[in-house]
Motif scaffolding. Sequence first.
Motif, PDB file in Angstrom:
ATOM      1  N   LEU A  83      11.384   0.332   4.794  1.00 28.42           N
ATOM      2  CA  LEU A  83      10.207  -0.004   5.588  1.00 28.42           C
ATOM      3  C   LEU A  83       9.281   1.198   5.766  1.00 28.42           C
ATOM      4  N   VAL A  84       9.834   2.396   5.650  1.00 23.13           N
ATOM      5  CA  VAL A  84       9.038   3.629   5.785  1.00 23.13           C
ATOM      6  C   VAL A  84       9.350   4.514   4.585  1.00 23.13           C
ATOM      7  N   PRO A  85       8.845   4.164   3.402  1.00 19.06           N
ATOM      8  CA  PRO A  85       9.144   4.945   2.200  1.00 19.06           C
ATOM      9  C   PRO A  85       8.334   6.243   2.156  1.00 19.06           C
ATOM     10  N   GLY A  86       8.847   7.195   1.385  1.00 16.04           N
ATOM     11  CA  GLY A  86       8.078   8.399   1.103  1.00 16.04           C
ATOM     12  C   GLY A  86       8.013   9.427   2.215  1.00 16.04           C
ATOM     13  N   LEU A  87       8.871   9.317   3.195  1.00 13.51           N
ATOM     14  CA  LEU A  87       8.854  10.274   4.299  1.00 13.51           C
ATOM     15  C   LEU A  87       9.233  11.663   3.792  1.00 13.51           C
ATOM     16  N   THR A  88       8.599  12.687   4.340  1.00 10.41           N
ATOM     17  CA  THR A  88       8.911  14.075   3.979  1.00 10.41           C
ATOM     18  C   THR A  88       9.111  14.901   5.242  1.00 10.41           C
ATOM     19  N   GLU A  89       9.692  16.068   5.069  1.00  6.99           N
ATOM     20  CA  GLU A  89       9.897  16.955   6.214  1.00  6.99           C
ATOM     21  C   GLU A  89       8.561  17.385   6.817  1.00  6.99           C
TER      22      GLU A  89
ATOM     23  N   LEU B 135       0.641   4.570   5.089  1.00  6.77           N
ATOM     24  CA  LEU B 135       1.303   3.311   4.721  1.00  6.77           C
ATOM     25  C   LEU B 135       0.509   2.087   5.165  1.00  6.77           C
ATOM     26  N   ASN B 136      -0.497   2.315   6.001  1.00  2.58           N
ATOM     27  CA  ASN B 136      -1.351   1.215   6.506  1.00  2.58           C
ATOM     28  C   ASN B 136      -0.544   0.110   7.175  1.00  2.58           C
ATOM     29  N   GLN B 137       0.453   0.515   7.937  1.00  5.89           N
ATOM     30  CA  GLN B 137       1.265  -0.411   8.706  1.00  5.89           C
ATOM     31  C   GLN B 137       0.848  -0.343  10.174  1.00  5.89           C
ATOM     32  N   LYS B 138       0.890  -1.458  10.847  1.00  3.06           N
ATOM     33  CA  LYS B 138       0.521  -1.490  12.258  1.00  3.06           C
ATOM     34  C   LYS B 138       1.778  -1.421  13.126  1.00  3.06           C
ATOM     35  N   ILE B 139       1.869  -0.350  13.912  1.00  2.00           N
ATOM     36  CA  ILE B 139       2.958  -0.222  14.879  1.00  2.00           C
ATOM     37  C   ILE B 139       2.580  -1.056  16.094  1.00  2.00           C
ATOM     38  N   SER B 140       3.413  -2.018  16.432  1.00  8.79           N
ATOM     39  CA  SER B 140       2.989  -3.022  17.403  1.00  8.79           C
ATOM     40  C   SER B 140       3.599  -2.851  18.790  1.00  8.79           C
ATOM     41  N   PHE B 141       4.923  -2.784  18.891  1.00 11.07           N
ATOM     42  CA  PHE B 141       5.541  -2.755  20.216  1.00 11.07           C
ATOM     43  C   PHE B 141       6.901  -2.080  20.146  1.00 11.07           C
ATOM     44  N   ALA B 142       7.439  -1.786  21.332  1.00  9.52           N
ATOM     45  CA  ALA B 142       8.737  -1.123  21.407  1.00  9.52           C
ATOM     46  C   ALA B 142       9.504  -1.633  22.607  1.00  9.52           C
ATOM     47  N   LYS B 143      10.810  -1.618  22.474  1.00  6.12           N
ATOM     48  CA  LYS B 143      11.703  -1.841  23.616  1.00  6.12           C
ATOM     49  C   LYS B 143      12.253  -0.481  24.013  1.00  6.12           C
TER      50      LYS B 143
END
Length: 241
Positions: free
Chosen positions: A147-153, A168-176
Motif C-alpha cells: 500500500l506504501v511502495p517505494g519508501l526510503t530512509e 503516491l497521490n493517496q488520500k489519508i482519511s482517518f485514524a483510530k
Amino acid sequence: MKNKYLLIYEELASKIQDGYYPARSILPSENELTEMFETSRETIRKALNLLAQNGFIQKIRGKGSIVLDLKKLQFPISGLVSFKELAGKMGQKAETDVAEFALAFPDDDLMRQLHIKGEEKIWKVCRVRKIEGERIILDKDFLVEKLVPGLTEEICRNSIFEYIENTLNQKISFAKKEFTVEEPTEEDRRMLDLEGYHSVVVVKNYIYFDDASLFQYTESRHRPDKFRFVDFARRMDMPSG
C-alpha cells in the motif's frame, strides 16, 4: 475579506506567540477586548473560542482566559497531523533521526494490528523526534509495503505523510487512536531524553486511506512534560425521556 473574529484571533495568537501575553497570564476581559477591537461581544467570544480550540488559552469561569504554555507541543486528539506539520506550525526547530529502517515480514502481533497475512511485507521504521535538540518522541511505524511502495530512509527522515499524499497521490482519511500512560521501557530510556521522568504517554495510531484500507500502525512514545493533547468537543442535544 476575513471575518473580524478571525482577524482578532490571529492578532491575539500572534501576541501570545511573541510573548506579549506570557504563559499563565490572563487576557483582557471580554468587555475590555470589545472596546479594544471596537466590535461586539459575540465576535470576541468567537475569537476566544478559536484560541481555546487551538490550545492558546484555557477559559476558566470566574478567572477569564488563561494563556497556556506554548512550549508544549499541542497534538489534536481528533485530527491527523504529521510531526513535520506540527513543528512547523509551532515555529520550533525540529529534527528526525531514523534509528531503524527495514523491509521485513510481520510477526504475529503486527499481522493482528495491521490485519494482514504473514507473506505480506511491511516497512519497519523507528524514528527519534527532536525539538530544539531534545529527544522527546520515539515513533515506531509499521506500514504495509504493497500500500506504501517505494519508501526510503530519506523519505522517513522528511515526512511519510507528505510522500504518501504528494508522490503516491493517496488520500489519508482517518485514524483510530488509543492513549495510555506507561512506565518507560529500556528502549525509551536509551532513545529519549527522559531526564528522570517515570512515565511516557503512548499513542497508538491505526491510520486509513479514504477507501478504509488500513495502511499504517504507529506507536508513538512521548516525554510527558512536552505535550498537551487538545480537542474540542460539543455536547449534542439528547432526546428527553
